[in-house]
Structure formats: C-alpha cells, structure tokens
Write a protein that holds these residues in place. Structure first.
Motif, PDB file in Angstrom:
ATOM      1  N   ILE A   1       1.197  -1.307   0.052  1.00 41.44           N
ATOM      2  CA  ILE A   1       0.039  -0.264   0.012  1.00 41.44           C
ATOM      3  C   ILE A   1       0.729   1.441  -0.056  1.00 41.44           C
ATOM      4  O   ILE A   1       1.826   1.271   0.549  1.00 41.44           O
ATOM      5  CB  ILE A   1      -1.021   0.087   1.242  1.00 41.44           C
ATOM      6  CG1 ILE A   1      -1.717  -0.620   1.148  1.00 41.44           C
ATOM      7  CG2 ILE A   1      -1.431   1.356   1.201  1.00 41.44           C
ATOM      8  CD1 ILE A   1      -2.756  -1.334   2.054  1.00 41.44           C
ATOM      9  N   VAL A   2       0.944   2.133  -1.010  1.00 42.55           N
ATOM     10  CA  VAL A   2       1.459   3.348  -0.871  1.00 42.55           C
ATOM     11  C   VAL A   2       0.104   4.832  -0.842  1.00 42.55           C
ATOM     12  O   VAL A   2      -0.564   4.561  -1.141  1.00 42.55           O
ATOM     13  CB  VAL A   2       1.882   3.484  -2.502  1.00 42.55           C
ATOM     14  CG1 VAL A   2       2.889   4.927  -2.686  1.00 42.55           C
ATOM     15  CG2 VAL A   2       2.897   2.560  -2.955  1.00 42.55           C
ATOM     16  N   LEU A   3       0.926   5.211   0.611  1.00 42.96           N
ATOM     17  CA  LEU A   3      -0.105   6.290   0.617  1.00 42.96           C
ATOM     18  C   LEU A   3       0.998   7.824   0.265  1.00 42.96           C
ATOM     19  O   LEU A   3       2.234   8.231   0.963  1.00 42.96           O
ATOM     20  CB  LEU A   3      -0.089   6.506   2.685  1.00 42.96           C
ATOM     21  CG  LEU A   3      -0.858   6.997   3.012  1.00 42.96           C
ATOM     22  CD1 LEU A   3      -2.022   7.184   2.955  1.00 42.96           C
ATOM     23  CD2 LEU A   3      -0.792   6.620   4.551  1.00 42.96           C
ATOM     24  N   GLY A   4      -0.200   8.521  -1.078  1.00 45.70           N
ATOM     25  CA  GLY A   4       0.296   9.183  -1.148  1.00 45.70           C
ATOM     26  C   GLY A   4       0.485   9.092  -2.772  1.00 45.70           C
ATOM     27  O   GLY A   4       1.332   7.907  -3.026  1.00 45.70           O
TER      28      GLY A   4
ATOM     29  N   MET B   1      -5.662  14.323  -2.818  1.00 37.14           N
ATOM     30  CA  MET B   1      -5.762  15.886  -4.177  1.00 37.14           C
ATOM     31  C   MET B   1      -5.913  14.838  -5.503  1.00 37.14           C
ATOM     32  O   MET B   1      -7.386  14.448  -6.342  1.00 37.14           O
ATOM     33  CB  MET B   1      -5.270  16.447  -3.909  1.00 37.14           C
ATOM     34  CG  MET B   1      -5.334  16.763  -2.663  1.00 37.14           C
ATOM     35  SD  MET B   1      -4.530  18.480  -2.134  1.00 37.14           S
ATOM     36  CE  MET B   1      -5.759  20.150  -3.193  1.00 37.14           C
ATOM     37  N   PHE B   2      -4.714  14.931  -6.003  1.00 35.87           N
ATOM     38  CA  PHE B   2      -4.888  14.378  -7.506  1.00 35.87           C
ATOM     39  C   PHE B   2      -3.464  13.620  -7.666  1.00 35.87           C
ATOM     40  O   PHE B   2      -2.183  13.865  -7.250  1.00 35.87           O
ATOM     41  CB  PHE B   2      -4.446  16.027  -8.445  1.00 35.87           C
ATOM     42  CG  PHE B   2      -4.865  16.978  -7.787  1.00 35.87           C
ATOM     43  CD1 PHE B   2      -5.764  17.811  -8.469  1.00 35.87           C
ATOM     44  CD2 PHE B   2      -3.885  17.492  -6.996  1.00 35.87           C
ATOM     45  CE1 PHE B   2      -6.174  18.473  -8.156  1.00 35.87           C
ATOM     46  CE2 PHE B   2      -4.058  19.665  -6.758  1.00 35.87           C
ATOM     47  CZ  PHE B   2      -5.699  19.370  -6.852  1.00 35.87           C
TER      48      PHE B   2
ATOM     49  N   GLY C   1      -9.174   9.618  -1.648  1.00 33.48           N
ATOM     50  CA  GLY C   1      -9.331   9.532  -0.728  1.00 33.48           C
ATOM     51  C   GLY C   1      -8.132  10.101  -0.062  1.00 33.48           C
ATOM     52  O   GLY C   1      -6.415   9.280   0.179  1.00 33.48           O
ATOM     53  N   ASP C   2      -8.541  10.477   1.673  1.00 33.68           N
ATOM     54  CA  ASP C   2      -7.675  10.631   2.826  1.00 33.68           C
ATOM     55  C   ASP C   2      -7.345   9.079   3.043  1.00 33.68           C
ATOM     56  O   ASP C   2      -8.146   8.981   4.429  1.00 33.68           O
ATOM     57  CB  ASP C   2      -8.039  11.406   3.203  1.00 33.68           C
ATOM     58  CG  ASP C   2      -7.342  12.320   4.287  1.00 33.68           C
ATOM     59  OD1 ASP C   2      -5.857  12.149   4.021  1.00 33.68           O
ATOM     60  OD2 ASP C   2      -7.566  13.783   4.673  1.00 33.68           O
TER      61      ASP C   2
ATOM     62  N   VAL D   1      -9.935   4.620   4.025  1.00 37.48           N
ATOM     63  CA  VAL D   1      -9.716   5.261   3.727  1.00 37.48           C
ATOM     64  C   VAL D   1     -11.426   5.076   3.724  1.00 37.48           C
ATOM     65  O   VAL D   1     -12.501   4.743   2.882  1.00 37.48           O
ATOM     66  CB  VAL D   1      -9.516   5.635   2.037  1.00 37.48           C
ATOM     67  CG1 VAL D   1     -10.021   6.526   0.970  1.00 37.48           C
ATOM     68  CG2 VAL D   1      -8.032   4.751   1.856  1.00 37.48           C
ATOM     69  N   GLY D   2     -11.798   6.999   4.273  1.00 38.28           N
ATOM     70  CA  GLY D   2     -13.262   7.114   4.107  1.00 38.28           C
ATOM     71  C   GLY D   2     -13.887   5.958   4.842  1.00 38.28           C
ATOM     72  O   GLY D   2     -13.255   5.977   6.633  1.00 38.28           O
ATOM     73  N   GLU D   3     -15.063   5.126   4.836  1.00 35.99           N
ATOM     74  CA  GLU D   3     -15.106   4.035   5.686  1.00 35.99           C
ATOM     75  C   GLU D   3     -14.482   2.492   5.273  1.00 35.99           C
ATOM     76  O   GLU D   3     -14.796   1.637   6.047  1.00 35.99           O
ATOM     77  CB  GLU D   3     -17.076   3.782   5.750  1.00 35.99           C
ATOM     78  CG  GLU D   3     -17.914   4.878   6.943  1.00 35.99           C
ATOM     79  CD  GLU D   3     -17.533   4.967   7.564  1.00 35.99           C
ATOM     80  OE1 GLU D   3     -17.248   4.040   7.881  1.00 35.99           O
ATOM     81  OE2 GLU D   3     -16.973   6.355   7.763  1.00 35.99           O
ATOM     82  N   GLU D   4     -13.816   2.751   4.256  1.00 34.25           N
ATOM     83  CA  GLU D   4     -13.666   1.242   3.378  1.00 34.25           C
ATOM     84  C   GLU D   4     -11.593   0.576   4.401  1.00 34.25           C
ATOM     85  O   GLU D   4     -11.355   1.584   4.651  1.00 34.25           O
ATOM     86  CB  GLU D   4     -12.495   1.656   1.756  1.00 34.25           C
ATOM     87  CG  GLU D   4     -13.767   1.236   1.027  1.00 34.25           C
ATOM     88  CD  GLU D   4     -14.766   0.354   1.803  1.00 34.25           C
ATOM     89  OE1 GLU D   4     -13.842  -1.122   1.608  1.00 34.25           O
ATOM     90  OE2 GLU D   4     -15.552  -0.079   1.522  1.00 34.25           O
TER      91      GLU D   4
END
Ligand code: NAI
Length: 454
Positions: A5-8, A33-34, A109-110, A125-128
């Motif tokens: 998992i890569v965050l960003g 964001m993008f 998502g954040d 990420v959100g509810e996931e």
C-alpha cells in the motif's frame, strides 16, 4: 490484501506504484487530492509551463538583438494559465493510464494508517479498510506558514498565496511581493516579472538562491535586478498588512506595497493526521526518519519523497521510491545523496550538482577549481547576445574526480546530467577527457573545464 500500500500519489508514490506494478506486486496507491501530487499539479510542471511562455515572450521582446523585429507583443496571462492546465491533464492522464495498465489500484481519498494486522498493516480511507503486507509512506510536504502577524489572515483573504494559489492567479498583480528568495520564490518572481508585474523579493539571508554557489547566486540576482526585480536582502518580514508587507533591517521597519504576496519560505514534511502514531513510526523534526534503504523504524514500513525531509526534490523522490520498492522486492539497493542535481528554472537557468566551493573549504577538502565564462561554448555565444553565464568545475586534487559543477546559463538544466553521472560514477578526469560531447552544444563547457584543470 495488497502486497504493497502506497500512501500518497506524488512522484514518490506514483513511481513506487509503477515499479511495484511492473514487478508483479499487487499494489494500491491512495491519493487524497490528485495523482501526480504537488510536482505535476501545483509545482514543477505547471511552473515550467508558465516559465516557458515567459521565455518566449522575453526572447520576442529582445528579438532585435538577433535581427528579429516584433512590433507588438503581449503575454496573455489567462491563456498561459489555461495552457498550463492542458499540460497537467496530459501528464496526469498518462500516469493514470500507466498505473491502470500495470494493474495498480488507485484509491481516491484521505488515507489514515490504522493498526497492524496479522499479515501487515491496515489503512482506512473513508469507511473502507485496506490491508497491505508492506507500506510505503509518500505523503509529501506542505508549505511553511510562519507565525508572522497578518500572514494567516492574508492567506484566508486570498491576498497571500502559496505555490498552489499562485499558479491559478487569474490576473497579473501590479505589485507582486515574494517572501523568500529560494527556488519557488525566484521562479515565480521570474514569471511575474516577465508578465509585467513589479516584483519585490524579500529574503531573510544576505543572499538569494539558498545554498547555490555564492557567485552564481549573485550573478542571478544581478541579471534579475537588471530586469527590474527589487531585492530586499537581510530583511525579516514582521507583518503582512492589507496592502503591504513590512520587514525589518538594521533595526528599521520598511513597508512594501503589495497587490498579491507569495509566501515561499520552504516546505515541511506532511506527517500530521496520517496515523503514524498508530504504528509508532519514528519522526525527527517533523519528518519520517529513514535509513539508506528507505526503511523506517517499523519493519515493513518504508518512506520516500519529501516526507522524509532529506532532499525535497521530485527527482530525489523518484530514486528513493525505486530504492524502497527494490528493498521490498528483496533486491538490495541503497540511496545515495552525493549526486543530487539542483536546478532553478529562471532565465538564465541555474544548475548544480555536488558540493560548492564554500562547502569544500568548510570541509577542508584539497580541491582544484576551474571557472570559465560560458562564452567558451560556441553555441552559448551564438544564442546569448550579451550573456554573462559562468560555470565552475570543482575537482578532488588527489583523486582527480569531480566534486561539484555549478552553472548559470540557459540549457544548464538539461546538461547538468552529464556532471551528475561523472560524480555518481566517480569518473576520473582522464576518463572524462575521452568522452565525446556533441558540438556545438553548451554542454561542451564541461569538457572545456575538464581540460582546463591544471
Ligand atoms: P527554499 O527553502 O528553496 O527557500 C526559502 C527561502 O526563504 C530561503 O532563502 C530562506 O532563507 C527564506 N526565508 C525563510 N524564512 C523567511 C522569512 N521569514 N522572511 C524572508 N525569507 C525567509 O523554499 P521554497 O522556495 O519555498 O521551495 C520549497 C521546496 O520546493 C524546496 O525544498 C525546493 O527544493 C522545492 N522546489 C524545487 C524546485 C526546483 O527544483 N526547481 C522548484 C520549486 C520548489
């Protein structure tokens, strides 16, 4: 369950996604964001689009020096800003397509790191909830906003801008004040100067361009002072008013009128709110601490890019991401920061790699220095009427290897790579002398300097 998992999704994140995808890892990139991050969307690339328009405009404005007479020229700022978006969309689309082709999952998502799982880590990420065996933190950096009176209020009112807002400005301000004469400040000062603003750069130090070779920094300042930029050095900003910026120098308070203010006084690793504390990831001065394999203190958790605070440059981030992925794949790879090039895309451009004379003297290194005017390059003379560019080559006096190359003059950004290879590969001058440089190019200045070493 993902392998990684890569965050960003900036340069470190998307490149890690690509490399991991290519290697067959089941990979997920989470971006709030993008895709492309600051570099593609709000930094390196859009600023280059703006600066290229400025360069064409400047060339046309001084066309008579080359026998080209242009009667009426104007720079259509709104068009330039719109074209910039087209450039971004093309590149971001390319990255998205590549990640898709490689089977990399992109989650918008954040992402917040939650906890360990029996096999790795969980990120929400959100509810996931997403689970991965390994984790790469690539959350980048944010602009620094110091506690200067009125700065935050000015930002909220749209009067003070960061790298994000400045690239979206719809009109060219008459008075543009830049706080911080570093890379972002100088590049934006350069564009808005060409676009017709009166620009004032307020810098706390007694010189612009940070750690750039002192003589080259001065030459850049001289070039821009001649183009009409006002430099206020050794100036401490103490207040941002409604239409002005106030600074102190030698105990005196001076006010500069401003229609817009750019705050570009550095960036800080983005580590807040991403759940580092849930795994106990160690940070130092706000940045994630990494070793030369890009590992953090937590086994299975890596970090690459601005978030580790080592060298906040997209090209460093790329290499760090590759080092991280290689180590995740079990291939030994180590990060070296010895030959990281730095470029300022002003007109003229500034590029450097390795140590400066100032640093070598401080480190007590036995070195030889060659300084040449760029006029030793035929192409430079043909294309730079009245140009005052220089290049410096710094060589280890005992080992005859290159320690640093520093240049001011156009194409520097493109030719510095040859010096990067010389330093990275520890090439001796005798080896470099046998390399054929294309003629006529500005790159030949490096060959000239190598032969000029006593
Ligand atoms: P910077 O670190 O390059 O420059 C900040 C400047 O602000 C320094 O000269 C500093 O002395 C000055 N400063 C700090 N506090 C001040 C104050 N209160 N008043 C006046 N001056 C003050 O940071 P910048 O330009 O914001 O860039 C951020 C990052 O983005 C850098 O790490 C840079 O490497 C990266 N970047 C790289 C580019 C490139 O490679 N061409 C282009 C744009 C950004």
């Amino acid at each position: 369950m993902f392998d990684l998992i890569v965050l960003g999704g900036g340069p470190a994140g998307y490149l890690a996604g690509e490399r991991a995808g290519e290697a067959g890892l089941k990979t997920c990139v989470i971006e709030k964001m993008f895709i492309g991050g600051v570099c593609l969307n709000e930094g390196c690339i859009p600023s280059k689009a703006l600066l290229y328009s400025a360069k064409i405009f400047d060339n046309a404005a001084h066309g008579e020096k080359y026998g080209v007479h242009v009667k009426e020229i104007s720079l259509d700022h709104a068009f330039v800003v719109a074209r910039k978006q087209k450039v971004i969309d093309t590149l971001v689309g390319g990255i998205r397509a590549k990640l898709k082709k490689l089977g990399v999952t992109v989650v918008e998502g954040d992402g917040v790191i939650q906890h360990r799982t029996p096999q790795g880590f969980a990120v929400k990420v959100g509810e996931e909830l997403y689970e991965g065996r390994q984790l790469l933190i690539a959350t980048g950096s944010d602009p620094v906003m110091p506690p200067i009176e009125g700065l935050r209020e000015g930002f909220d009112a749209g009067f003070v801008l960061t790298n994000r807002e400045v690239l979206k400005l719809e009109q060219v301000p008459a008075e543009f004040v830049v706080i911080g004469g570093g890379v972002i400040g100088l590049e934006m000062a350069s564009y808005f100067n060409s676009a017709g603003a009166h620009v004032t750069v307020i810098e706390m130090l007694d010189h612009i361009a940070g750690n750039t070779d002192a003589e080259i920094g001065k030459l850049l300042q001289k070039n821009y002072a001649a183009k009409g930029i006002t430099f206020e050095l050794s100036a401490k900003v103490v207040k941002v008013g409604r239409d002005c910026v106030e600074f102190e120098r030698d105990g005196k308070r001076i006010s500069v009128k401003a229609d817009k203010v750019l705050c570009s006084i550095g960036r800080r690793a983005h580590t807040a709110g991403i759940g580092l504390e849930n795994l106990g990831v160690y940070t130092e001065r706000g940045a994630v601490k990494t070793d030369e394999q890009m590992r953090t203190n937590v086994a299975g958790v890596y970090a690459a890019g601005d978030v580790n605070g080592v060298s906040m440059l997209a090209h460093t981030a790329y290499r760090e991401a590759e080092v991280a992925v290689n180590n995740i794949l079990g291939k030994k790879d180590r990060m070296s920061y010895e030959a990281v090039p730095a470029v300022i895309y002003t007109n003229p451009e500034v590029a450097s790699v390795g140590r400066t004379e100032e640093q070598l003297k401080k480190d007590g290194v036995n070195f030889k220095a060659v300084k040449l005017t760029m006029k030793f390059s035929g192409r430079y003379v043909a294309e730079n009427e009245g140009g005052d560019g220089i290049m410096k080559l710094l060589v280890d006096a005992d080992k005859e290897t290159v320690l640093g190359v520093h240049m001011i003059g156009n194409y520097s950004s493109e030719i510095i790579i040859s010096a990067v290879i010389m330093i990275e590969k520890k090439m001796r001058l005798s080896e470099i002398k046998k390399v054929i440089f294309p003629h006529p190019t500005v790159s030949e200045i490096i060959r000239e300097a190598v032969f000029a070493v006593e």
